[in-house]
Enzyme design. Structure first.
Site, mmCIF file in Angstrom:
data_model
loop_
_atom_site.group_PDB
_atom_site.id
_atom_site.type_symbol
_atom_site.label_atom_id
_atom_site.label_comp_id
_atom_site.label_asym_id
_atom_site.label_seq_id
_atom_site.Cartn_x
_atom_site.Cartn_y
_atom_site.Cartn_z
ATOM 1 N N GLU A 253 -8.982 -44.128 -71.862
ATOM 2 C CA GLU A 253 -9.209 -42.870 -72.943
ATOM 3 C C GLU A 253 -8.697 -43.467 -74.717
ATOM 4 O OE1 GLU A 253 -6.849 -42.979 -70.781
ATOM 5 O OE2 GLU A 253 -6.701 -41.706 -68.978
ATOM 6 N N PHE B 80 6.674 -35.497 -63.766
ATOM 7 C CA PHE B 80 5.460 -36.399 -63.344
ATOM 8 C C PHE B 80 4.504 -36.066 -64.251
ATOM 9 C CE2 PHE B 80 2.200 -38.379 -61.212
ATOM 10 C CZ PHE B 80 2.279 -40.059 -61.791
ATOM 11 N N GLN B 81 4.190 -37.586 -65.022
ATOM 12 C CA GLN B 81 3.273 -36.730 -66.174
ATOM 13 C C GLN B 81 3.480 -36.021 -67.287
ATOM 14 O OE1 GLN B 81 -0.489 -38.027 -63.715
ATOM 15 N NE2 GLN B 81 -0.299 -40.235 -64.408
ATOM 16 N N LYS C 43 -1.654 -27.564 -65.961
ATOM 17 C CA LYS C 43 -3.000 -27.511 -65.122
ATOM 18 C C LYS C 43 -3.605 -26.108 -63.905
ATOM 19 C CE LYS C 43 -0.048 -29.392 -61.620
ATOM 20 N NZ LYS C 43 0.569 -31.111 -61.016
ATOM 21 N N MET D 277 -8.229 -61.823 -90.084
ATOM 22 C CA MET D 277 -7.099 -61.125 -91.167
ATOM 23 C C MET D 277 -5.996 -61.896 -91.502
ATOM 24 S SD MET D 277 -8.560 -59.613 -94.071
ATOM 25 C CE MET D 277 -9.613 -58.570 -94.695
#
Ligand code: TPP
Length: 569
Positions: free
Chosen positions: A48, A110-111, A160, A472
């Site tokens: 993502e 969940f999630q 959802k 760096m």
């Protein structure tokens, strides 16, 4: 209509033809509908973070709003870095995330992740839609917020069940109730009068051009202003490319690794016209000591920027393009004329005395690779960088030429930005050459997106500057931590040529300075994607450098070909 159909229709109506994203449980319904759209193409990234940086790159090169989708929980949290990145660099993005069902919110389902809570400080605005009745208004408003005034990312979190839920959208309000605020015209006019008076008296004026000029596409107005007044220009990292950096254009970038003449001009100017810049700490050092004697005219579309980091004598809330148009009209009407020859001569002598330079040796130098690419890529390519030493070398040595053609993670300094942002750029401006410079550290942060490059045969030219370390970080440890190289050197690396080959992408390597020209040429001529691993001198440092907290005039560098590093004065 169900929620998902409404969303896809909405995006189609806004002219969206490309979405970057990654599916999952909470957005299955949305993807089912999106997959049936004939107008929108979806690019499946491999993470993502890749999706949101690609949307960011796409937005930067096109001027359109980038759109990305992710699922709830881990999908959504994987967007956080990309949102923060777009927020600090003012890039318009609409991110749509799935959420657990309305009745499951707040139950550690969940999630489930409270993405609205998490992203509140890194989005321009965000929404949790809990009923379909407000979806049209939210979408419309989000679209407007992402683009208006100072652009930025907006996140819409949608449970959802709402994607599948049916609703009679014909009876919902689809208009945003937000009022568009513009500064009062006569207020701006009053400031313009003051500005022309100040400029008329200035002996050492300077324009400081920021990223706001790029996003308001004010290149032509800036050019005309410079031509009319003859005032020299410096840019911020985000303003790079808004005016040509070659002969007669800008003096280059200011700040920690800015060009010496640009930093000296900034330190010594008596009037500074700063447009579309937020005066980042990479430019000001300790802001309390920054330009205490200078009259600063600060123009920004976002009123929150004025007085945030520096004091200004003349603050102006305005879009950069509009401001320059009005100022030019005023100057022309008043037939103002300008003369500051001694100042220009002084800058010219700084430019000659403190030219950027690096010491060539038998080892391949990153600056030499960047210069070679800049010389050999003659078709005004889009130039993308990742974050680190190579980024600063590109800022110093690559004169970017086109509009919206320099992409870098300026504010957040996000390693891993480069590969996906270059993907977004390639989709945004097909047919144009896109060149990416990336370190071996940053390359490994989003390397999985090579799969997308291979899949779509995006003709990216990727120059991976491999110094086998986090360059760096190593540099700072050398200069400020007595060469204690804690966790900055890679002792084990993958065989990058094999890795790139495994993705089905052409891999080349430069190890000797004398091979540079030929291999760069081969890479640029290759019709498909190519990764060129450049095995560079690991001990090269980005110079000049202003030590942390220092002022623009306190640069350290190797002046006049000297071997040691010294301060300029
Ligand atoms: C996500 C992230 N983690 C850590 C850092 C801190 N950081 C800044 S530059 C840098 C080194 C980058 O190394 P590399 O990608 O090899 O590029 P180089 O500096 O060698 O050109 C690091 C670790 C960062 N900017 N971003």
């Amino acid at each position: 209509m169900n929620g998902a159909q409404y969303i896809v229709k909405f995006l189609e109506n806004k002219g969206v033809d490309l979405i970057f994203g990654y599916p999952g449980g909470s957005v299955l319904f949305l993807y089912d509908i999106l997959g049936r759209s004939t107008k929108i193409k979806h690019i499946l990234t491999r993470h993502e973070q890749g999706a949101i940086h690609a949307a960011d790159g796409y937005a930067r090169v096109t001027g359109k709003t980038g759109v990305c989708f992710a699922t709830s929980g881990p999908g959504a949290t994987n967007l956080v870095t990309g949102l923060a990145n777009a927020y600090l660099d003012s890039v318009p993005i609409v991110a749509i995330t799935g959420q657990v069902g309305v009745d499951s919110i707040g139950r550690d389902s969940f999630q489930e992740a409270d993405i609205v809570g998490i992203t509140m400080p890194v989005t321009k605005h965000n929404y949790l839609v809990k009923e379909l009745a407000i979806l049209p208004e939210v979408l419309e408003e989000a679209w407007q917020v992402a683009r208006e005034d100072r652009p930025g990312p907006v996140l819409i979190d949608i449970p959802k069940d709402l994607f599948a839920g049916e609703f009679d959208f014909a009876h919902a309000s689809a208009t945003s109730k937000r009022k568009h605020k513009t500064p009062l015209k006569n207020e701006l006019a009053k400031q313009l009068g003051k500005i022309t008076a100040v400029l008329q008296k200035a002996q050492k004026p300077l324009v400081f051009a920021g990223g706001g000029l790029v996003s308001s596409e004010a290149e032509e107005e800036l050019k005309q202003f410079i031509e009319y007044t003859g005032i020299p220009v410096v840019t911020s990292l985000m303003g790079k490319g808004v005016i040509p950096e070659e002969e007669g254009g800008s003096l280059g970038m200011v700040g920690m690794h800015g060009r010496p003449a640009a930093n000296l001009a900034l330190s010594n100017c008596d009037v500074l016209v700063a447009i579309g810049t937020r005066f980042s700490d990479r430019v000001t050092g300790n802001p309390q000591h920054f330009l205490t004697e200078t009259c600063i005219i600060h123009v920004d579309v976002d009123p929150a920027e004025l007085y945030k980091n520096v004091h200004s004598e003349i603050p102006v809330v305005s879009d950069a393009k509009k401001f320059l148009q009005m100022l030019l009209t005023e100057l022309r009407e008043e037939k103002s004329s300008f003369a500051f020859e001694p100042w220009l001569k002084q800058i010219d002598s700084w430019t000659k005395e403190y030219a950027l330079s690096f010491r060539e040796s038998h080892l391949l130098k990153p600056q030499a690779v960047i210069k070679a690419v800049a010389e050999q890529a003659t078709d005004n390519p889009i130039v993308v960088t990742d974050v680190g030493q190579h980024q600063m070398f590109v800022a110093q040595y690559y004169p970017v030429r086109g509009k919206r053609s320099f992409l870098t993670s300026g504010g957040l300094g996000t390693m891993g930005y480069g590969i996906p942002a270059a993907i977004g750029a390639a989709f945004g401006r097909p047919g144009e050459t896109v060149i990416l410079f990336v370190g071996d550290g940053g390359f490994q942060m989003t390397v999985q997106e090579l799969a997308v490059i291979a899949q779509y045969r995006l003709p990216l030219k990727i120059f991976m500057i491999n110094n086998s370390c986090l360059g760096m970080v190593r540099q700072w440890q050398e200069l400020f931590f007595k060469k204690h190289y804690a966790q900055s050197v890679f002792t084990e690396g993958p065989d990058f040529l094999k890795l790139v080959d495994a993705y089905g992408i052409k891999a080349l390597q430069i190890s000797k300075p004398e091979d540079t020209k030929t291999i760069v040429d081969e890479a640029l001529r290759h019709p498909g994607p190519v990764v060129v691993e450049c095995l560079v001198d690991a001990e090269e440092n980005v110079l000049p450098i202003i030590p942390p907290g220092g002022q623009p005039s306190e640069m350290l560098g190797r002046w006049h070909g000297e071997a040691h590093i010294s301060s300029i004065s």
